[in-house]
Design a protein around this motif. Sequence first.
Motif, mmCIF file in Angstrom:
data_model
loop_
_atom_site.group_PDB
_atom_site.id
_atom_site.type_symbol
_atom_site.label_atom_id
_atom_site.label_comp_id
_atom_site.label_asym_id
_atom_site.label_seq_id
_atom_site.Cartn_x
_atom_site.Cartn_y
_atom_site.Cartn_z
ATOM 1 N N ALA A 156 0.824 -1.221 0.000
ATOM 2 C CA ALA A 156 0.000 0.000 0.000
ATOM 3 C C ALA A 156 0.854 1.264 0.000
ATOM 4 N N GLY A 157 2.165 1.106 0.102
ATOM 5 C CA GLY A 157 3.058 2.265 0.076
ATOM 6 C C GLY A 157 3.116 3.008 1.402
ATOM 7 N N LEU A 158 2.760 2.318 2.496
ATOM 8 C CA LEU A 158 2.781 2.965 3.814
ATOM 9 C C LEU A 158 4.077 2.640 4.539
ATOM 10 N N ASP A 159 4.644 3.615 5.229
ATOM 11 C CA ASP A 159 5.748 3.335 6.143
ATOM 12 C C ASP A 159 5.181 2.509 7.299
ATOM 13 N N PHE A 160 5.996 1.587 7.818
ATOM 14 C CA PHE A 160 5.451 0.626 8.769
ATOM 15 C C PHE A 160 6.374 0.413 9.953
ATOM 16 N N GLY A 161 5.787 0.342 11.145
ATOM 17 C CA GLY A 161 6.556 0.031 12.349
ATOM 18 C C GLY A 161 5.816 -0.986 13.202
#
Length: 252
Positions: free
Chosen positions: A196-201
């Motif tokens: 989805a093109g989201l930065d993730f943590g």
Amino acid sequence: MTPEIGIFGGSGFYTFLDDAEPVTLETEWGPPSAPVTVAEVGGVGVAFLPRHGLGHELPPHRVNYRANVEAMRRLGVHTLVAPFAAGSLRPEIRPGDLVVVDQLVDRTWGRADTFHDRFDDGPRHVSLADPYTPRVRRALLDAGRRTGATVHDGGTVVVINGPRFSTRAESAWHRQAGWHVVNMTQYPEAALAREAGLDFGGIALVTDYDTGVDGDPDVAPVSQEEVFEVFRSNVDRVRALLFAAVADLAVR
Ligand code: ADE
């Protein structure tokens, strides 16, 4: 307000923000686990979604991960943070500790784990070499230090299908492989966030020692009651860390 940060709630973590507006969404993958609540934290819009539903009615293998990630993307978030309950595979990672993980191993099966079920517009193979965005990890680690929590920097989460816990042999294998914590939901959240093109943590709240610690006969295998109890008594630390991280998480 358009939320910039999305947060998934886990076992024992069903609400985040007071006075939050619930947003009911449908996605092409179906409805997310619950209405998403959106509110402002220090001028930054934050969206919250409890991945198991408001009454914990969805087991890990039945969560509609695609709908959950798509709902966050549709609301406009650019950064997704996924706190999760986890068992420790190492003596030095203790119940109550937090781990800002940097790798994962997928041992789940049968989950809808891609938005690209057809390659109508050409092939879509994303890299998941580094599932966790370094900028997001840094923001979570800094916030952890500021809030005084015991936070481990890095670690590999092995994701099992559940809903059962591991056998002793599986757990021994996970330890011998050198992995750090075990959980049931980080996959496919990480993969879908990447697509989805989201930065993730991802941030593990350690609730137990899985099937025990090698050489310590007094540590009993994990039970559901233990997971929920330890999570409940530590969830405020996760909340505090997330609140402290919001401003940094918003700077992309
Ligand atoms: N979540 C919390 N503790 C766990 C464990 N021991 N195994 C898998 N998922 C967990």
